[in-house]
Write a protein that holds these residues in place. Structure first.
Motif, PDB file in Angstrom:
ATOM      1  N   THR A  80      -6.638 -15.276   8.131  1.00  0.00           N
ATOM      2  CA  THR A  80      -5.635 -15.369   9.185  1.00  0.00           C
ATOM      3  C   THR A  80      -4.256 -15.651   8.612  1.00  0.00           C
ATOM      4  O   THR A  80      -4.097 -16.486   7.722  1.00  0.00           O
ATOM      5  N   ASN A  81      -3.257 -14.926   9.095  1.00  0.00           N
ATOM      6  CA  ASN A  81      -1.838 -15.020   8.728  1.00  0.00           C
ATOM      7  C   ASN A  81      -1.484 -14.246   7.464  1.00  0.00           C
ATOM      8  O   ASN A  81      -0.310 -14.173   7.110  1.00  0.00           O
ATOM      9  N   ASP A  82      -2.451 -13.662   6.783  1.00  0.00           N
ATOM     10  CA  ASP A  82      -2.135 -12.830   5.625  1.00  0.00           C
ATOM     11  C   ASP A  82      -1.359 -11.590   6.053  1.00  0.00           C
ATOM     12  O   ASP A  82      -1.656 -10.980   7.090  1.00  0.00           O
ATOM     13  N   LEU A  83      -0.379 -11.198   5.234  1.00  0.00           N
ATOM     14  CA  LEU A  83       0.299  -9.922   5.420  1.00  0.00           C
ATOM     15  C   LEU A  83      -0.460  -8.864   4.641  1.00  0.00           C
ATOM     16  O   LEU A  83      -0.764  -9.053   3.459  1.00  0.00           O
ATOM     17  N   TYR A 132       2.458  -2.193   8.160  1.00  0.00           N
ATOM     18  CA  TYR A 132       2.572  -3.519   7.556  1.00  0.00           C
ATOM     19  C   TYR A 132       2.293  -4.509   8.669  1.00  0.00           C
ATOM     20  O   TYR A 132       3.031  -4.582   9.649  1.00  0.00           O
ATOM     21  N   ARG A 134       0.126  -8.349  10.123  1.00  0.00           N
ATOM     22  CA  ARG A 134      -0.368  -9.694   9.837  1.00  0.00           C
ATOM     23  C   ARG A 134      -1.774  -9.831  10.411  1.00  0.00           C
ATOM     24  O   ARG A 134      -2.052  -9.327  11.505  1.00  0.00           O
ATOM     25  N   LEU A 148      -5.457  -7.245  13.762  1.00  0.00           N
ATOM     26  CA  LEU A 148      -4.132  -7.253  13.170  1.00  0.00           C
ATOM     27  C   LEU A 148      -3.069  -7.243  14.260  1.00  0.00           C
ATOM     28  O   LEU A 148      -3.329  -6.885  15.407  1.00  0.00           O
ATOM     29  N   CYS A 150       1.533  -6.676  14.679  1.00  0.00           N
ATOM     30  CA  CYS A 150       2.841  -6.441  14.072  1.00  0.00           C
ATOM     31  C   CYS A 150       3.934  -7.225  14.780  1.00  0.00           C
ATOM     32  O   CYS A 150       5.123  -6.935  14.621  1.00  0.00           O
ATOM     33  N   ASN A 152       4.914 -11.409  16.543  1.00  0.00           N
ATOM     34  CA  ASN A 152       4.543 -12.806  16.729  1.00  0.00           C
ATOM     35  C   ASN A 152       3.957 -12.946  18.132  1.00  0.00           C
ATOM     36  O   ASN A 152       4.651 -12.683  19.120  1.00  0.00           O
ATOM     37  N   GLU A 159       8.306 -10.011  13.301  1.00  0.00           N
ATOM     38  CA  GLU A 159       8.761 -11.056  12.409  1.00  0.00           C
ATOM     39  C   GLU A 159       9.628 -10.464  11.310  1.00  0.00           C
ATOM     40  O   GLU A 159       9.626  -9.258  11.061  1.00  0.00           O
ATOM     41  N   LEU A 163       7.575  -5.870   9.630  1.00  0.00           N
ATOM     42  CA  LEU A 163       6.263  -5.523  10.171  1.00  0.00           C
ATOM     43  C   LEU A 163       6.372  -4.279  11.042  1.00  0.00           C
ATOM     44  O   LEU A 163       7.320  -4.112  11.796  1.00  0.00           O
ATOM     45  N   THR A 183       3.891 -12.397  -3.422  1.00  0.00           N
ATOM     46  CA  THR A 183       4.185 -13.009  -2.124  1.00  0.00           C
ATOM     47  C   THR A 183       4.760 -14.398  -2.292  1.00  0.00           C
ATOM     48  O   THR A 183       5.755 -14.773  -1.659  1.00  0.00           O
TER      49      THR A 183
END
Length: 273
Positions: A80-83, A132, A134, A148, A150, A152, A159, A163, A183
Motif C-alpha cells: 500500500t502507497n507504493d508508486l 503511473y 499508487r 491502484l 491515480c 488522492n 498527487e 500520476l 525513490t
C-alpha cells in the motif's frame, strides 16, 4: 546504537530496535505490519510488529519510522502507497486490468480513478498503455486483488509526481533495490554514504542534459523506470538510451557518487549527446 538486524517473513521486530520517540505516532514502512497495538506510551511486549518480507530493518528516529530494506534483487510484492508503473492488459466496464509484475495477478485500476475523470472524460487506455499509479489497497485475504489509483482518495486530485497515463518515452527494467534507492534519493534530495541511497546519477544527468531540454522520469517500486526526453529534439533517442545505460550500470555495480559522475560524462560522450 543497535546492531543491524535482518528479518525473515513472520519475524517480530524486537522492541529495542524500534525508535524511542514517543511524541509522534510510530510509522510503519514497506515490509512491516502491526499485529497488535501497545497499550501505553512506551514500547511494551504488546506492541507486536511483524515482518511481511525478508530484509534489513531500517529505522528513522526523526520521523519515528521503521521499515524493511529488501535485498536488491527481490521479487516485487505490492505494498500500500507504493508508486508503480503498470501496463494495461485489458479493460472491463469499470476497471482497467493492469500488469504490475509478471508474477502477480492483474491489478485493478478504476476507470474513474483519474483527476477530473467522468464517464465522458475518463482516459481511453488500450492494451499496452502505461500508467503511473499508487497502490491503493492489497486486500487481506488469500487471492485478494490489488487496487491502484491515480488520485488522492481524500481529495480526488492527482498527487504531485505525475500520476496518470504515461505517453511516449521508454521504460527500463531495473532491480527493485535500485528502484527503492531512486525513490528514496529523489524524496530526500540528500546523498547518503551508507549505500542505501547515495545516488547522484539522476541529478548529474539532469544537469548535463538541461541544455538540450532535460528529461522527465517516473520511478516505479516494481522495478520500472520511465524516461521521456521528447524535449531534446534530434538528440531525444540518444539521450534516452544514455540514461538507460547509466541506470543499468549503476544497478549492476555499487558506484560511489564520484564514479556515477564519471559514468554520466563518459556515457554522454560516447552517445554524442
Amino acid at each position: 546504537m543497535t546492531t543491524p538486524l535482518i528479518l525473515l517473513p513472520s519475524d517480530n521486530v524486537p522492541s529495542d530496535h524500534l525508535p524511542s520517540n514517543t511524541s509522534a505516532p510510530l510509522r510503519l514502512g514497506p515490509g512491516l505490519r502491526l499485529l497488535s497495538e501497545q497499550q501505553s506510551s512506551t514500547p511494551s511486549p504488546g506492541h507486536v510488529i511483524n515482518a511481511s518480507r525478508a530484509g534489513l530493518l531500517s529505522t528513522d528516529p526523526k520521523r519515528n519510522a521503521v521499515s524493511i530494506l529488501s535485498f536488491p534483487n527481490h521479487r516485487y510484492i505490492p505494498t500500500t502507497n507504493d508508486l508503480v508503473i503498470a501496463q494495461v492488459h485489458h479493460s472491463s466496464a469499470e476497471y482497467f486490468h493492469c500488469m504490475v509484475t509478471p508474477q502477480t495477478p492483474h491489478a485493478l485500476l478504476a476507470q474513474l480513478a483519474f483527476e477530473g475523470a467522468t464517464k465522458k472524460t475518463r482516459p481511453v487506455l488500450k492494451q499496452g498503455d502505461l500508467v503511473y499509479a499508487r497502490v491503493l489497497s492489497i486486500g487481506v485475504s488469500a487471492g485478494a486483488e490489488v487496487e491502484l489509483t491515480c488520485v488522492n482518495p481524500a481529495t480526488g486530485k492527482a498527487e504531485q509526481g505525475g500520476l496518470g497515463p504515461l505517453t511516449g518515452g521508454m521504460v527500463f527494467d531495473v532491480s527493485t533495490g535500485l528502484a527503492a534507492r531512486l525513490t528514496r534519493a529523489s524524496s530526500s534530495k540528500a546523498e547518503y554514504e551508507d549505500g542505501v541511497a547515495g545516488l547522484v546519477v539522476l541529478d548529474e544527468l539532469g544537469t548535463k542534459l538541461e541544455g538540450i531540454g532535460g528529461f522527465e522520469i517516473a520511478v516505479g517500486r516494481n522495478g520500472k523506470v520511465w524516461v521521456d526526453c521528447s524535449n531534446a529534439g534530434d538528440s531525444a533517442i540518444r539521450a534516452t538510451v544514455a540514461i538507460g545505460r547509466c541506470l543499468h550500470a549503476v544497478d549492476e555495480s555499487n558506484l560511489s557518487p564520484a564514479e556515477q559522475r564519471k559514468l554520466v560524462s563518459r556515457t554522454l560522450r560516447e552517445m554524442e549527446v
